[in-house]
Write an enzyme that holds these catalytic residues in place. Structure first.
Site, mmCIF file in Angstrom:
data_model
loop_
_atom_site.group_PDB
_atom_site.id
_atom_site.type_symbol
_atom_site.label_atom_id
_atom_site.label_comp_id
_atom_site.label_asym_id
_atom_site.label_seq_id
_atom_site.Cartn_x
_atom_site.Cartn_y
_atom_site.Cartn_z
ATOM 1 C CD1 TRP A 1 77.562 -67.845 108.150
ATOM 2 C CD2 TRP A 1 76.734 -69.640 107.639
ATOM 3 N NE1 TRP A 1 78.293 -68.419 106.838
ATOM 4 C CE2 TRP A 1 77.592 -69.426 106.272
ATOM 5 C CE3 TRP A 1 75.908 -70.764 107.410
ATOM 6 C CZ2 TRP A 1 77.935 -70.258 105.353
ATOM 7 C CZ3 TRP A 1 76.388 -71.429 106.297
ATOM 8 C CH2 TRP A 1 77.093 -71.413 105.315
ATOM 9 C CG ASP B 1 78.833 -70.089 114.103
ATOM 10 O OD1 ASP B 1 79.899 -70.296 114.189
ATOM 11 O OD2 ASP B 1 77.984 -70.331 113.207
ATOM 12 C CE LYS C 1 84.499 -70.233 108.214
ATOM 13 N NZ LYS C 1 83.854 -69.630 106.801
#
Length: 358
Positions: A100, A167, A191
């Site tokens: 990511w 992030d 999540k």
């Protein structure tokens, strides 16, 4: 009906009490219409958004000099919005700790000069790059605090002298985050917060500049207002999830549970004659645990074996393979214990040949 435990990395498991509440209110929410039919400009919906922000501020102890934005586009859109909005000198520092962060680096290169201050790509991201010793003449430093795919996690945050952008998609609300140490935090909701489709941005107000950008892409256009029709259902569910987190004892309680769950699972992996964790040491994630037998066919056999016993979504990310268990806030301790029991069963049955070559 047998209990199903969902170990998906995202969209992840949601608290069952919240799902039941949503189910009960879906046809009629306060005004006699479904939440998905309600005007986002109505007083009733405005109250939902106000409560959501208030709960998030309490749970994360967000100071008043930070704005909370509810956006769309996932963390992926933030890979571009961050450099678009924080660009001053046009130089950005990134730590390359996983897939990511690699994607974030690629997108940031469209808007300036990206300095990769550290990378663990050479060891397939099984370790974390060290924080740079000195940083100067850059607009920000970007880090992925928890690497969902690789299962690594930063636990220390040095003083950098520049705004830190993080992030936090897979560890927000799962462990304490000192918001004041960051210039900007962003997270996809799928999540620990709610369904996919909602993105949270927490940004220090002095970093918000009215720039010449398309309206949706400018943080300044989203401050203290809803610029467009938001993900109304997702905001509603997120508010209910945060209410559940508060009721369960807040982030401190979530972190304590996650330490217990992950510790139990890591101990089982470390003691197993067949399975082993991909990551070792203090860099191990609390929420995303990749593991393997060391053989791709046996990994797939175990996944099928586990699915037949009510444990789903244990496959590793398509880019790395193997196995992975995501232990988000809503995953109960019983689910982890059940996974360990099934691992033992698989070991004792000689890796059950009936689940191979299926």
């Amino acid at each position: 009906m047998a209990v199903i435990y969902n170990f998906s990395a995202g969209p992840g498991v949601l608290p069952e009490p919240v799902l039941r509440e949503v189910q009960a209110e879906f046809l009629s929410y306060k005004q006699g219409v479904s939440i998905v039919e309600m005007s986002h400009r109505s007083d009733t919906f405005a109250t939902i958004v106000e409560q959501l922000e208030a709960r998030l501020r309490r749970l994360m102890q967000i100071p008043d000099d930070y704005a909370v934005l509810f956006l769309q586009g996932g963390a992926t859109l933030q890979f571009s919005m961050v450099p678009m909005n924080l660009r001053e000198s046009g130089r950005f520092v990134y730590l390359d700790s996983g897939i990511w962060s690699k994607k974030a680096i690629a997108d940031a290169k469209h808007y300036g000069d990206v300095v990769v201050a550290g990378s663990s790509a050479a060891v397939k991201y099984r370790d974390l790059p060290a924080w740079p010793k000195t940083i100067s003449d850059v607009d920000y430093l970007h880090v992925t605090l928890n690497n969902t795919i690789e299962g690594t996690r930063y636990t220390e945050l040095p003083d950098t002298g520049v705004p830190i952008v993080a992030d936090v998609s897979s560890n927000i609300l799962a462990e304490a985050i000192d918001v004041k140490r960051y210039g900007l935090l962003y997270a996809g909701a799928q999540k620990n917060i709610g369904p996919a489709g909602l993105t949270l941005v927490i940004i220090r107000r002095d970093l918000i500049v009215d720039r010449d950008l398309p309206s949706y892409l400018a943080y300044s256009k989203h401050v203290d207002t809803l610029l467009n029709t938001p993900s109304t259902f997702n905001l509603y569910v997120a508010e209910r999830v945060l209410a559940w987190v508060e009721g369960e004892g807040g982030v401190e309680a979530m972190e304590r549970r996650n330490v217990e769950k992950s510790g139990l699972f890591y101990d089982a992996l470390d003691a197993s004659p067949l399975f082993h964790a991909v990551v070792s040491g203090k860099q191990r994630s609390l929420t995303n645990i990749p593991f393997t037998t060391g053989d791709a066919e046996t990994d797939r056999a175990f996944q099928r074996f586990a699915e037949a016993r009510g444990l789903i979504e244990l496959g590793g990310h398509r880019s790395v393979g193997g196995l992975r268990a995501s232990l988000y806030n809503a995953m109960p301790l019983e689910g982890v214990k059940r996974l360990i029991d099934v691992m033992h069963e698989f070991e004792q049955e000689g890796q059950d040949v009936s689940y191979k070559n299926v």
